[in-house]
Design an enzyme around this catalytic site. Structure first.
Site, short mmCIF file in Angstrom:
data_model
loop_
_atom_site.label_atom_id
_atom_site.label_comp_id
_atom_site.label_asym_id
_atom_site.label_seq_id
_atom_site.Cartn_x
_atom_site.Cartn_y
_atom_site.Cartn_z
CG ASP A 71 -0.34 0.03 2.54
OD1 ASP A 71 -0.19 1.13 3.11
OD2 ASP A 71 0.00 -1.05 3.06
CD GLU A 158 -4.79 4.65 10.59
OE1 GLU A 158 -3.81 4.58 11.36
OE2 GLU A 158 -4.77 4.32 9.39
#
Length: 320
Positions: A71, A158
């Site tokens: 990623d 998050e």
């Protein structure tokens, strides 16, 4: 319809043994990054990537998974995506947006490069808790093209203690409500339910794992997800933030897919993964991993793969 059961994850039976990772295996090349021309490509299974700060793993190590990916965001320099694919990068999650006005400055570059190299890709959105979920979903849709054969896109949720403008932490019910709004809007637009990426503390404090019909990508860099997220079912694991791979200068996040290469070939096509409406899946078929019938519930449609609720290892049943 008669359902034939066969296991496609013999490795999973060995997972609890912490077996040594097999050597990299080159597969037949496939120049397609989607499903239009067949299964998604896995040019190299069990790739061997480096790590700037490696550590010992207890139980199943990342190298024992067949399918790996990366990623990336603005923090990665220009990437040689073809070299990355040759080295064993089978997928890429690429940061696109954050909040309601931020677009990652390297998104277009990374997105185009991965596409030219034939690497399956998805975009991710970093959630901002000081803006409405529906507005964030529309911002993502405005900037990420709809393309047949793409992987499901990702909602990254998050806590962000370093944000200069927003450090609020809503309670779990509110977090899940916001996530549901965002996921529903993207699913309606792209035709795929997005994946949710999250971290250990966020998972524990918000109950995000209780979202229905949701696949998860879990950050677990210090131990296997079975240790850090007890009882969680996941499709992807980010196992290091200090990875090294030939197509990229510097460090990069490395990830594994929690399934064998044949399952990866059709992941996200509607037939592989955690089946919509079956979270957790409760098949009414005999589980050959333990010889007992699983708890009552709907039978997954052919082409789905489900997880054993009777064993600590991650057994798979392939329904053909």
């Amino acid at each position: 319809m008669r359902i034939f059961l066969c296991f496609v994850a013999v490795m999973a039976l060995l997972a609890g043994c912490g077996s040594k990772a097999p050597p990299p295996v080159a597969q037949a090349a496939n120049t397609s990054s989607g499903l239009a021309g067949g299964a998604r490509p896995v040019d190299v299974t069990f790739p061997s990537f480096g790590d700037a700060r490696p550590h010992d793993w207890s139980g199943r190590a990342p190298g024992s998974y067949a399918v790996h990916g990366i990623d990336v965001s603005r923090y990665q320099p220009p990437i040689d995506w073809r070299a990355a694919r040759r080295a064993g990068v089978s997928f890429a999650f690429i940061k696109a947006t954050e909040g309601v006005e931020e677009l990652d400055p390297r998104f277009a570059e990374h997105w185009a490069g991965a596409g030219r190299a034939g690497i399956p890709r998805a975009a991710y959105h970093f959630y901002y808790f000081c803006a409405p979920a529906d507005e964030q979903a529309r911002w993502f849709i405005r900037n990420v093209p709809r393309r047949a054969g793409s992987l499901p896109h990702v909602l990254d949720m998050e806590w962000n203690p370093f944000s200069p403008t927003c450090r609020i932490r809503p309670d779990g019910a509110d977090v899940r409500r916001r996530a549901q709004i965002f996921l529903d809007i993207l699913e309606a637009h792209y035709g795929q339910r997005p994946i949710v990426y999250t971290t250990i503390d966020f998972w524990r404090e918000t109950g995000i794992g209780r979202l229905p019909r949701t696949r998860f990508w879990l950050r677990s860099v210090a131990g296997h997800p079975s240790e850090r997220y007890p009882g969680a079912w996941w499709d992807f694991c980010q196992y290091t933030g200090t990875g090294l791979e030939p197509g990229l200068k510097g460090e990069v996040d490395l990830n594994v897919f929690d399934g064998p290469a044949p399952a990866w070939g059709y992941y996200g096509s509607g037939g592989v993964g955690v089946s919509p409406g079956l979270v957790p899946p409760r098949p009414s078929v005999r589980n050959q991993a333990d010889g007992r019938r699983a708890s009552a519930g709907p039978v997954p449609r052919p082409g789905a793969w489900v997880r054993s609720a009777r064993r600590s290892y991650e057994a798979r049943i392939w329904l053909v």
